[in-house]
Design a protein around this motif. Sequence first.
Motif, PDB file in Angstrom:
ATOM      1  N   ASN A 167     -43.256  -6.976  11.829  1.00 14.58           N
ATOM      2  CA  ASN A 167     -42.001  -6.390  11.319  1.00 14.58           C
ATOM      3  C   ASN A 167     -42.009  -4.880  11.264  1.00 14.58           C
ATOM      4  N   ASP A 168     -43.151  -4.308  10.865  1.00 13.96           N
ATOM      5  CA  ASP A 168     -43.163  -2.849  10.728  1.00 13.96           C
ATOM      6  C   ASP A 168     -44.207  -2.188  11.624  1.00 13.96           C
ATOM      7  N   ASN A 169     -44.592  -2.878  12.696  1.00 13.70           N
ATOM      8  CA  ASN A 169     -45.597  -2.301  13.583  1.00 13.70           C
ATOM      9  C   ASN A 169     -45.314  -2.759  15.018  1.00 13.70           C
ATOM     10  N   GLU A 170     -44.888  -1.804  15.844  1.00 14.86           N
ATOM     11  CA  GLU A 170     -44.459  -2.167  17.212  1.00 14.86           C
ATOM     12  C   GLU A 170     -45.611  -2.716  18.057  1.00 14.86           C
ATOM     13  N   GLU A 171     -46.805  -2.161  17.832  1.00 17.35           N
ATOM     14  CA  GLU A 171     -47.983  -2.633  18.574  1.00 17.35           C
ATOM     15  C   GLU A 171     -48.233  -4.113  18.309  1.00 17.35           C
ATOM     16  N   GLU A 172     -48.163  -4.441  17.020  1.00 18.36           N
ATOM     17  CA  GLU A 172     -48.423  -5.832  16.628  1.00 18.36           C
ATOM     18  C   GLU A 172     -47.310  -6.746  17.136  1.00 18.36           C
ATOM     19  N   GLN A 173     -46.099  -6.205  17.147  1.00 16.90           N
ATOM     20  CA  GLN A 173     -44.970  -6.982  17.661  1.00 16.90           C
ATOM     21  C   GLN A 173     -45.201  -7.296  19.153  1.00 16.90           C
ATOM     22  N   ALA A 174     -45.644  -6.273  19.877  1.00 17.02           N
ATOM     23  CA  ALA A 174     -45.892  -6.452  21.315  1.00 17.02           C
ATOM     24  C   ALA A 174     -47.027  -7.458  21.523  1.00 17.02           C
ATOM     25  N   PHE A 215     -55.976 -16.862  14.807  1.00 17.50           N
ATOM     26  CA  PHE A 215     -55.753 -16.069  13.587  1.00 17.50           C
ATOM     27  C   PHE A 215     -55.479 -14.602  13.882  1.00 17.50           C
ATOM     28  N   ARG A 216     -55.972 -14.108  14.998  1.00 16.37           N
ATOM     29  CA  ARG A 216     -55.549 -12.755  15.400  1.00 16.37           C
ATOM     30  C   ARG A 216     -54.047 -12.758  15.661  1.00 16.37           C
ATOM     31  N   LEU A 217     -53.594 -13.839  16.299  1.00 20.91           N
ATOM     32  CA  LEU A 217     -52.165 -13.965  16.585  1.00 20.91           C
ATOM     33  C   LEU A 217     -51.367 -14.082  15.280  1.00 20.91           C
ATOM     34  N   ALA A 218     -51.865 -14.876  14.348  1.00 22.54           N
ATOM     35  CA  ALA A 218     -51.167 -15.018  13.060  1.00 22.54           C
ATOM     36  C   ALA A 218     -51.051 -13.649  12.380  1.00 22.54           C
ATOM     37  N   GLY A 219     -52.122 -12.860  12.450  1.00 19.57           N
ATOM     38  CA  GLY A 219     -52.099 -11.517  11.852  1.00 19.57           C
ATOM     39  C   GLY A 219     -51.051 -10.635  12.522  1.00 19.57           C
ATOM     40  N   ALA A 220     -50.936 -10.774  13.840  1.00 17.20           N
ATOM     41  CA  ALA A 220     -49.934  -9.976  14.570  1.00 17.20           C
ATOM     42  C   ALA A 220     -48.525 -10.355  14.119  1.00 17.20           C
ATOM     43  N   PHE A 221     -48.277 -11.659  13.918  1.00 17.36           N
ATOM     44  CA  PHE A 221     -46.956 -12.085  13.419  1.00 17.36           C
ATOM     45  C   PHE A 221     -46.684 -11.477  12.054  1.00 17.36           C
ATOM     46  N   ASP A 222     -47.706 -11.443  11.218  1.00 15.95           N
ATOM     47  CA  ASP A 222     -47.540 -10.885   9.876  1.00 15.95           C
ATOM     48  C   ASP A 222     -47.133  -9.423   9.905  1.00 15.95           C
ATOM     49  N   ARG A 223     -47.744  -8.682  10.815  1.00 13.20           N
ATOM     50  CA  ARG A 223     -47.554  -7.229  10.810  1.00 13.20           C
ATOM     51  C   ARG A 223     -46.448  -6.788  11.774  1.00 13.20           C
TER      52      ARG A 223
END
Length: 549
Positions: free
Chosen positions: A371-378, A361-369
């Motif tokens: 688009n507009d957050n490079e950290e989460e994309q990485a 679910f941490r990973l799912a949250g990263a996918f959600d965010r």
Amino acid sequence: LHSPELRIAPLTHQIDNQPPPLAGFNAWKADPILRTAVTREGGAWIEAQAEALAYLIGGETMQESARLANEHPPELFTHDRQGHRIDQVRYHPAYHELMRTAFGAGLHALAWTAHQPGAFVARAALNYLWNQCENGTACPVTMTFASVPVLRHVPDLGAVWLPRILNSAYDPADLPVERKQGATVGMAMTEKQGGSDLRANTTQARADSGNRHLLTGHKWFCSVPMSDAFLTLAQRPEGLSCFFVPRILPDGKRNRIFIQRLKNKLGNRSNASAEIEYERAQGWLVGEPGRGIPTLIEMAHLTRFDIVVAVAGTMRAALTHAMHHARHRSAFGRKLAEQPLMRNVLADLALESRAATQMAFRLAGAFDRANDNEEEQALARLLTPIAKYWLCKRLPAFVAETLECLGGNGYVEDWPLARLYREAPLNGVWEGSGNVICLDVFRALEKAPGLLDAYWREIDPAAQKVPALATAVADLRRLLQDRPGEDQARRVTEQLALLMQGALLVLHDEAHAAEAFIRSRLRDEGGRAFGTLDSGADLGRLIEGSFEF
Ligand SMILES: Cc1cc2nc3c(=O)[nH]c(=O)nc-3n(C[C@H](O)[C@H](O)[C@H](O)COP(=O)(O)OP(=O)(O)OC[C@H]3O[C@@H](n4cnc5c(N)ncnc54)[C@H](O)[C@@H]3O)c2cc1C
């Protein structure tokens, strides 16, 4: 003596100490770890739908459908009685019922249709629950879900196909897509001579008219061969390219796709996986010619993410069955769930499942965010293969241990654990087998060292709180600085996964769980079976804190 059973059964036939069926169980309400993780990552709005789906899949009707769909696997009919090719796979009605339920709940589409923060997390919650019911149908769900970004890049195909793909309808009719309510998409990449190394593909695409090509060649694995279309890799003069190949053509004729045979698989039996031949099959080029693999990268990233969630859900299903059995079965004068050594096994399994759920679910949250957050994309880029590798490695051992909790019953097909056991190794094979996934982690780190910064930023706040975690972090940093060779890719990936799980437990879970995880997974050196937590672990809280019955 007058009861009907006693009149027909021998007097020796008394049923005692056999746990009742696990029915009427709500896998959402009973799972505080899942609910907390979903809420933390922004998907709490799915609660009512998740509870309703959990109610359905915990019921006897759906469990029976899952059993039937696997006990009566799909059959291939290549010809009709007059000898015409029909290339039809026919399924038990239970399979269609499961597909209707899964697609009806929007499992394949919610992340794209919800248009609100947390959509990936919310959909992941449904997928996690679905994988506690039936795994074969999760394959078409995942492939259809993951095809959406690819089709969004091709406006004319997308205009016709996306409204059907995104619709919450399952429509198995053999009709052109324009006349259908819903559509499913499969993937045809693997060939006999190579699956991991797709550059070895020999299927040829010859330009026909406009964007249309004629494809000739074979595919060694093609799951869900009744899909409405297949994203297919084939060679053009520029190199390996991606094509969209519908099964039924716009004029209603069948495309020239021939199903040779179905694979006789170890598990995943409700789902058909076929060997197919294309003979001048019509396919439309997707993306640039010669860029087939990059075109499908985003899709592969999403299917791998889905597998992470599916595996975490499957672990939870296996744990639930083990817990249920242990709570009702007695041996040596008390319930199994009260025997100290069984409590260690159950606590250790609960801890593993908890850490898997936190990571998924941490990973799912990263996918959600992302688009507009490079950290989460990485983080999404790097954590997907890390989690895919490690959870898939843990699942077969995990299910084997839960199966053993049921004793002999666990090994008998009447109980669902035998089916889960046969299912377990598959996730480690498809969508990138273990080594390939670890090499992907290395490739990602080499190409974009910044990915690791996002990873450390997630871990460091936890390491600052827990010295044992800080030590493990320092060891891994040193190992990475020495630029380990390819032969070390599993060792590094495993450690990246364990540190992330430990950190997530420190940051978001109860202190005793984080402590038990770090002590058992990060301090010990390999070779452990489940049930070997040290005497400092709070077995009671690990077990009871994982279930709200
Ligand atoms: C039930 C099922 C359904 C499937 N459905 C589909 C489908 O719908 N569409 C589709 O296209 N494919 C499908 N596949 C195929 C699947 O994706 C491949 O089997 C998988 O990618 C591995 O490819 P391979 O079988 O050719 O094995 P190989 O590529 O030969 O790999 C064999 C082993 O070698 C390892 N390996 C490969 N390269 C390296 C390296 N450089 N260094 C170290 N180790 C390496 C791999 O990790 C693996 O363990 C399905 C497979 C199964 C089992």
